[in-house]
Design an enzyme around this catalytic site. Sequence first.
Site: not given
Ligand SMILES: [Mn+2]
Lengths: 302, 302, 133, 133
Positions: A154, A156, A186, A271
């Site tokens: 990810e 992020h 993300d 999310e």
């Molecule tokens: Mn995330």
Amino acid sequence: MSTDNLPFGLGVSLYSYTEDLGVTMTVEDCIEDVADLGAKGLEILGEGHIADYPNPSTAWIDAWFARNERLGLTPTLYGSWIDTRRFPGRGMTAAEGAAQLALDLRLAGRLGFSFVRPKIGVISGDLQVDPIWQEAVERNLELAEELGIVICPEIHWPTVIRSPVVEEYLEFKERTGTSQFGLLIDTGVFDVQRFHARGGSASFRMGDGGAMPPDVPFVPVSDLAEVMEHTVYFQAKFYEVDDDLVDHYLPWREIIDVVVDSGYTGWLSSEYEGHHVPYRAADQLRRQHALIRSIAAERTER
Amino acid sequence: MSTDNLPFGLGVSLYSYTEDLGVTMTVEDCIEDVADLGAKGLEILGEGHIADYPNPSTAWIDAWFARNERLGLTPTLYGSWIDTRRFPGRGMTAAEGAAQLALDLRLAGRLGFSFVRPKIGVISGDLQVDPIWQEAVERNLELAEELGIVICPEIHWPTVIRSPVVEEYLEFKERTGTSQFGLLIDTGVFDVQRFHARGGSASFRMGDGGAMPPDVPFVPVSDLAEVMEHTVYFQAKFYEVDDDLVDHYLPWREIIDVVVDSGYTGWLSSEYEGHHVPYRAADQLRRQHALIRSIAAERTER
Amino acid sequence: MLEEQLIQAAGFRNVGPDAAPTGFQLRVRSPYYRGLWGSLIERPTVTVDGEEFAGDDTLWTLPTGEYTFAELQRSPDARWPMDAPAVLTVPKPGGLARGIHEVTLELRLRMSYIPEELQPSIWTATRKAVIVR
Amino acid sequence: MLEEQLIQAAGFRNVGPDAAPTGFQLRVRSPYYRGLWGSLIERPTVTVDGEEFAGDDTLWTLPTGEYTFAELQRSPDARWPMDAPAVLTVPKPGGLARGIHEVTLELRLRMSYIPEELQPSIWTATRKAVIVR
Ligand SMILES: [Mn+2]
Ligand SMILES: [Mn+2]
């Protein structure tokens, strides 16, 4: 209306319900809510949402499939961890890292997931990942292929798109030539202003040493276009959609333009990470999906 | 310490958990909490807490007994209703009232309860009860005897101890000579000051007509001594025990003196009715039981 | 578990054919401390963005069945338990637009143990609720 | 379901013989968004009415078993899942008196994906909790 004529798949990560889970909602309640709000994709955290992880009962697994079937939900991504600091006093070996990832891949495969995101331990203040990751992942590429799973670390914030970590991931992909590896973006990297979350059931601090987290600028959406060919999954991180259905923190129109224009037809998996307050996730997820569906509808019309 | 050397039984009504039930706690969670806080008696509302009332599954009933056995809980009182306004446009007949009470008595008996409190409809502003009550109860005295259940209407503010309603109940008891009938005293009649509850999930009003509830003074605890011989059960209604373990609303020392001095060895069953806020019942019930246990311990020592 | 507020986030949606919705639904947690016979429910008022919908036309879905308001009043065994939401289906040709709506519910329940002049018991709840699709 | 705050009302009690308690217990909800390996738990600090209890002596009861702090650190498979509370047993001869106590917990968890200098992650929770009996 209620047909799903979107150019991408819309899903929800159960991470969104963190403030409710075990407190006002069971895992089953959360999954029902994901379906109720009209999403089709279901993302989980292996260590968070599977009862008796890493050994769920067959009854739990049977119920998982029966419920998803009934609700029309497709398992999307399974979040996993390679906890490199798991053994006090020493690091984790590549073999141990590979074993952890294999465990999660097998469990994800058994539950019908197509993507696994291993969250890898870091070794420096600027978030360089533990070098065992390459061997840990490489040893599992064959297993991932057998299981039909793509492994996707990810990206992020504060790790950003133009970063040594992303370069390392892309070099790995090129070197191995694998199609079982790609990037998870993300959308928190595209924040246009910082969100300050309130709430939570305890006060929280990171360490007693007074160290400060790195101060990294956010990322223009144009950076995304450069990595779309390697991007296999989006976590549609967000914090707050206001009463006029406006998100003041994330540039969804820009993001969706890049995503759709690139030909991406994969998942956008929400999310929620706003105020740490029970019940807020269910409402905010509905707002975000209404907003994303509105933007997609505008694109269709123009 | 954890032996229960009290002169009376200490229980909890699940009514206490109204703000939590179905929201943060299941019925099963509430029952576990009653046991965890050290109570021995378990009071329920038939229409509130029995799944699929009036026809619980045998699985539900089996689980009820297994859980009470495991937790060391004794079913005490089952709260029921005679909803005299149930049929729009007409009153309820005595036969219909008797049938409702019989239904609840049978269910209470099946679940092992010793007391049933029928809440009876009223016919006037000063809370005169519907005259069908006498026949409805009288028809069930034999059934109650078979089941080992005492039927006990509740003396609940603004109905007070010295009232026509209580006289009616005591005349009934004398006339029938039954031992299956007695009084339930809700300690809310002894409030020394009114508690103003905050919270709740909606604003509430009683009717659109602007009528005001009757303004009835609270009752001196000395009135209780006069009816102790007819009293078979106490709902230990309370609102708030403060951080110094003081209840500013109910005179527990006085109440417990009258109760214990009369030789009463039955149940005191806590009914929390304070601020309508989730999680408050569990904390306040523990405070009230610690307070009542302290007072009982003081009495033993003196 | 149900959401603490009476009008639930879940279950708020249009009903009927996608191209021509016939109305909308909302899911309601009982505010009362016990389950009750359906005939003790009185006419509710649902208001969305200022538009009021009369309780006579609202369909009730309870665990025991589906009822028009008139059927509910006459039912001998309809029940609204504490642990299950009632689903109210409100006719409105075209349904509601995608987005956030202000929804108000006045829920009325008739209690036998309270003087008639103080009845029915009325709970009023308002929330912003989202039509997603 | 567990209570929202970390230190639960339930499970706060003395342990050992009634006449001579050996300590007390508290039940703790995990503040983390996933379950985790027990060896990632660091020493907690429990404080009751100003008296601090060192984490080395605290016994951990998790769904996977009972562990001293040293055992927890070494365990290959101890887990603290999100949906089960940890029970912390704290030695204190005589236990705690009946009544209301102010209890503070500093809970420390070690995360691998955060720079070492920002670890462990520390949650601090305080509540008034009741010893009933
Ligand atoms: Mn995330
Ligand atoms: Mn009462």
